[in-house]
Structures are given as structure tokens and as C-alpha cells.
Motif scaffolding. Structure first.
Motif, PDB file in Angstrom:
ATOM      1  N   ASN A 148      43.017  -3.465   5.234  1.00  0.00           N
ATOM      2  CA  ASN A 148      42.346  -3.663   6.506  1.00  0.00           C
ATOM      3  C   ASN A 148      41.064  -4.477   6.427  1.00  0.00           C
ATOM      4  O   ASN A 148      40.328  -4.548   7.405  1.00  0.00           O
ATOM      5  CB  ASN A 148      42.043  -2.300   7.129  1.00  0.00           C
TER       6      ASN A 148
ATOM      7  N   TYR B   3      38.746  -5.556   9.707  1.00  0.00           N
ATOM      8  CA  TYR B   3      37.349  -5.158   9.916  1.00  0.00           C
ATOM      9  C   TYR B   3      36.413  -6.366  10.024  1.00  0.00           C
ATOM     10  O   TYR B   3      35.460  -6.338  10.799  1.00  0.00           O
ATOM     11  CB  TYR B   3      36.883  -4.200   8.809  1.00  0.00           C
TER      12      TYR B   3
ATOM     13  N   GLU C 192      36.529  -1.393   4.520  1.00  0.00           N
ATOM     14  CA  GLU C 192      35.619  -1.475   5.666  1.00  0.00           C
ATOM     15  C   GLU C 192      34.189  -1.756   5.198  1.00  0.00           C
ATOM     16  O   GLU C 192      33.465  -2.554   5.792  1.00  0.00           O
ATOM     17  CB  GLU C 192      35.663  -0.174   6.484  1.00  0.00           C
TER      18      GLU C 192
ATOM     19  N   SER D 256      28.250   2.059  11.446  1.00  0.00           N
ATOM     20  CA  SER D 256      28.564   2.561  10.105  1.00  0.00           C
ATOM     21  C   SER D 256      28.155   4.016   9.911  1.00  0.00           C
ATOM     22  O   SER D 256      28.548   4.639   8.933  1.00  0.00           O
ATOM     23  CB  SER D 256      27.902   1.680   9.041  1.00  0.00           C
TER      24      SER D 256
ATOM     25  N   THR E 110      32.199   5.783   6.650  1.00  0.00           N
ATOM     26  CA  THR E 110      33.122   5.199   5.661  1.00  0.00           C
ATOM     27  C   THR E 110      33.192   6.074   4.413  1.00  0.00           C
ATOM     28  O   THR E 110      33.326   5.580   3.295  1.00  0.00           O
ATOM     29  CB  THR E 110      32.678   3.777   5.259  1.00  0.00           C
TER      30      THR E 110
END
Ligand SMILES: [Zn+2]
Length: 459
Positions: free
Chosen positions: A33, A37, A140, A295, A319
């Protein structure tokens, strides 16, 4: 990397091995991903503060639910009551200290080690910690980091000089005054941060001028030494070569930042994100520090754990699904700012990140060893709860150790000593003192390194 094999290979093959190693680790970072992101963060670049807070609330709610469902530790301590999914009620949740994490890791983890990206370092607090990231979180995080760097034109593959904590040189390299290795695939040159010494610095500068990096990344204390040496010895660095410098792991004072900027003729742009997986604080082109609300949640608390403007930083990081960090007291302090910024990023501003004191130990053999490299002496050790290095003499370092008897053994001790020898050389005398506690400073801050001989070291 298989270290023994690496050490006996010729320089050219070592370069290939480093390239291969990076290829492997980059495959995890830039797969899955990552691209998704990158696009997402790019689209979210100019969200209003209201939109950012809404997004933060959504991510918070699902992160808390995830932790309760998947982590035994949080399942036992937090309740599924919907009010706990609201950021406004965050103060009702317990604060997690580094020690809480260290002693409860096995029940905090939500994934097995085999499925994780493992991060093994204790930051600059002298405590060892091994956290697991899911691949998706790791991607991410790299997307966010690269998005920050891309504000200054950086992308993977651009000519970059990297100053990292890896011990990459052999005695042959040192004898031939070669303090670097090259990754040809990604166009990165790794400069040793273990040999920042006056006699060697002219070679670093000469090679940097030849290499013409567009970006410098890594320990700012080492980049600073190079800049100072260049400025003091009239070894001018050409203008228009370096586009930006990105410090990692350590904080840097405004004065030292200025020195680096004047030597390399470019801006130094900082970001804050620890190896345990803290949410991001990034510096923009206007030289302002922004909290990245996408975040995580940043709380600034006083000694009674009440919200304040300048105090300890407690983070909840979105994350960290592998090792959830919820209200984690990370050991740093920040001061918030009420200003806004015209750069287009509407995230709130931080006036200053405090508390990560610039310090180092000094070896007559290898030069200055920065805090990042000192804390990395914990790599691959077990059972060292905390340590502190004190230097009162040029050729001796006293290391106070708090150990956990169940996990500490001869092998771990040997590894710790080897890690130290890699950094300070074989001539340095290392004296170990096993203690049950290490006092903090009057300010309440723990210091990993106490260097009492700075007056003896020639700058
Ligand atoms: Zn800004």
C-alpha cells in the motif's frame, strides 16, 4: 547482513552486498500500500484543520477498537464503551510508560514476529525495546516520510549521501582512507558515522564534493562535524549542489543547523518520528514544525498529566497496529505554538521539540560517537533494561547497567561489548557497573551520555 562474510569481501563486493540488502528492505517498504498512501497523503495535503481533525477522529476510533480486539494487554485494560473511541475522552485511558511496554511486550503484540517488520532500538533513552510493525503500517510510515521529503524534491534514486548507524567499514577501508560504501541501484552513498575524526574528515569532504549529492540524510551531529571542519579549514563546498538535508534520530540546535546550512548552501528540514513508531512531526518549507494529525494524537502534559502548552509529549500512533502505542510517554518534551503557517499545510504548529540533548562520547581512536550510535549499542542484546555512559577520562568510559537477570547472559554481554568496540575502538577501556537504578538529572530528564571531558576535546 552476514557480518563475518561481509568483513572479508573486497570493497566492490561489499558495495554489491549493501545494494542487495537495501533492495530487500526497500521491497517491503515500497510494496503493497505504499503507493496508495503516497497518493492519499498528497491528496490530503491542503485539508483544512477541521477536516484533519475529523480524519484524526476516524482513525483514532478504529485504532482503539483494533487494539482492544487484537492486543491482550489493551483488551484487559480498555473497555469497548463507545466513549473511549472519542479523542475528547482520551485522558480517561491510562498512560503507557516505556517500562510498561518493555515488561508487557508479549501481551501488547498483535502479530507474531514472523509476520512483522522488527524495529530494534531504544531511541536515545538507553532502554532496549523491540517493536513489531505490520507491513502495511511500515509502508504507510515510509509513504509519510517520503511525502515529507518530496516537498523538497527528494525521491528514492536521487543522488543521496547517507550517514547512518551501520558499521560498514573494514580495516582495509580505514587504511586506504575510504569511509564509505556505495549502493549503485539506489544511488546512495553510505558514509561511516563511526569515523568522524579530524584526521579523516578531509577525506569525507573530498569525496562528498566528488559525489555531488543532491540530498544528505542521517545523524545531524556527524553532518555538523563535517560542516564545521570544512568551514574552519577553508574547504568550501560548491553552491547549488545539495537541495536539502534531512536529519534523523537526533535533534539539532538552531545554531548548529545554521552552521550546516551555511556550509552546504541549503536548508536543513527536520522530522520527528521515533523507531518505536511515534506519529510524525515534520518541518515545512517555511521552517515551521507541523504535527501530522493523520498519523496520531499528540498530547502535551504537565507533571500532573494535565494538558499544557509546553511539557511532556504523550502519543497515540495510528501506524502501530503490530505493537499499539496508546498514550505512550515517549520521553521527549515539546512546546506548542498558536501560530498558523502559510505553506498550505493546516496541521497545528510546534514551537520546539525539547529534551533530546546533543551529547556524545569521545574516542581518541574513532572520534565523536553521537547519541544515536551510543543507543544502538543495545542492538541484538537482551536483558539490558537501561544504561548510561559516563566519560571522565579520554581513554575510559564507565557504563552503568541495569540488567534483567532472567534475560541477560554472557552472550548478550559480549554483543554489547562488541557493539561498543565497533564504535569507540579497541583501545578504549570500558568499565561496567551493575546497578539497580540510575538517577535522573535535576530537570527530571534521563541522560544516556554524560560527557565530563568536553573541555579536553578539540572542536
Ligand atoms: Zn508550514
Amino acid at each position: 547482513m552476514k557480518e563475518k562474510l561481509y568483513k572479508v569481501l573486497p570493497h566492490i563486493f561489499q558495495n554489491s552486498l549493501i545494494t542487495l540488502y537495501n533492495y530487500k528492505s526497500n521491497r517491503i517498504r515500497y510494496r503493497g500500500n505504499y503507493k496508495h498512501y503516497r497518493t492519499l497523503f498528497n491528496e490530503n495535503k491542503n485539508l483544512s484543520l477541521v477536516e484533519l481533525k475529523k480524519l484524526q477522529q476516524e482513525k483514532y476510533g478504529s485504532f482503539i477498537s483494533f487494539a482492544i480486539k487484537n492486543s491482550t494487554y489493551f483488551n484487559e485494560r480498555l473497555s469497548l464503551d463507545p466513549q473511549f473511541k472519542e479523542i475528547k475522552n482520551i485522558s480517561k485511558l491510562p498512560i503507557l510508560s516505556k517500562e510498561n511496554i518493555r515488561t508487557n511486550l508479549d501481551t501488547i503484540y498483535t502479530i507474531p514476529k514472523t509476520e512483522a517488520v522488527v524495529s530494534k532500538t531504544g531511541g536515545t533513552t538507553g532502554k532496549s525495546l523491540e517493536v513489531y510493525f505490520t507491513h502495511e503500517d511500515f509502508q504507510e510510515r515510509f509513504a509519510m516520510l517520503d511525502n515529507f521529503r518530496s516537498n523538497f524534491g527528494y525521491e528514492l534514486g536521487k543522488r543521496t549521501a547517507w550517514f547512518s548507524g551501520k558499521n560498514i567499514l573494514t580495516n582495509r577501508d580505514i587504511k586506504s582512507n575510504r569511509f564509505w560504501k556505495k549502493d549503485y541501484l539506489y544511488n546512495v552513498k553510505y558514509y561511516s558515522t563511526f569515523h568522524i575524526k579530524k584526521d579523516y574528515l578531509p577525506y569525507y569532504i573530498k569525496d562528498l564534493i566528488k559525489f555531488q549529492p543532491e540530498y544528505l540524510v542521517g545523524f545531524p551531529s556527524n553532518i555538523l562535524e563535517i560542516a564545521k571542519y570544512g568551514l574552519n579549514n577553508d574547504l568550501a563546498f560548491p553552491k547549488g549542489v545539495v537541495k536539502a538535508i534531512f536529519p534523523t534520530a537526533e535533534s539539532i540546535s538552531p545554531m548548529n543547523k545554521g552552521l550546516i546550512e551555511s556550509y552546504f548552501h541549503c536548508g536543513v528540514y527536520d522530522q520527528y518520528a521515533s523507531s518505536e513508531g511515534a506519529p510524525f512531526i515534520i518541518e515545512c518549507a517555511n521552517k515551521k514544525l507541523h504535527l501530522e494529525l493523520q498519523s496520531g494524537v499528540f498530547e502535551v502534559l504537565d507533571s500532573n498529566n494535565k494538558p499544557t502548552n509546553s511539557g511532556k509529549l504523550v502519543v497515540t500512533s495510528f501506524t502501530t497496529h503490530g505493537t499499539p502505542l496508546i498514550r505512550y510517554d515517549i520521553g521527549d518534551s515539546i512546546e506548542l505554538s498558536s501560530e498558523t503557517c502559510s505553506c498550505g499545510n493546516n496541521n497545528p504548529l510546534v514551537k520546539e521539540i525539547l529534551g533530546r540533548i546533543d551529547d556524545y562520547v569521545f574516542s581518541p581512536e574513532t572520534g565523536k560517537i553521537n547519541l544515536g550510535n551510543v543507543s544502538n549499542t543495545l542492538k541484538d542484546t537482551q536483558g539490558i533494561v537501561k544504561f548510561q555512559a559516563t566519560q571522565n577520562e579520554l581513554d575510559k568510559i564507565i557504563i552503568k547497567l541495569i540488567i534483567d537477570d532472567e534475560n541477560f547472559n554472557e552472550k548478550s554481554k559480549k554483543r554489547f561489548i562488541d557493539n561498543w568496540t565497533d564504535r569507540v575502538g579497541k583501545k578504549m577501556q570500558l568499565e561496567f557497573e551493575y546497578v539497580s537504578s540510575i538517577p535522573v538529572e535535576k530537570s527530571g530528564k534521563f541522560r544516556l551520555v554524560k560527557n565530563n571531558i568536553k573541555h579536553l576535546i578539540d572542536n
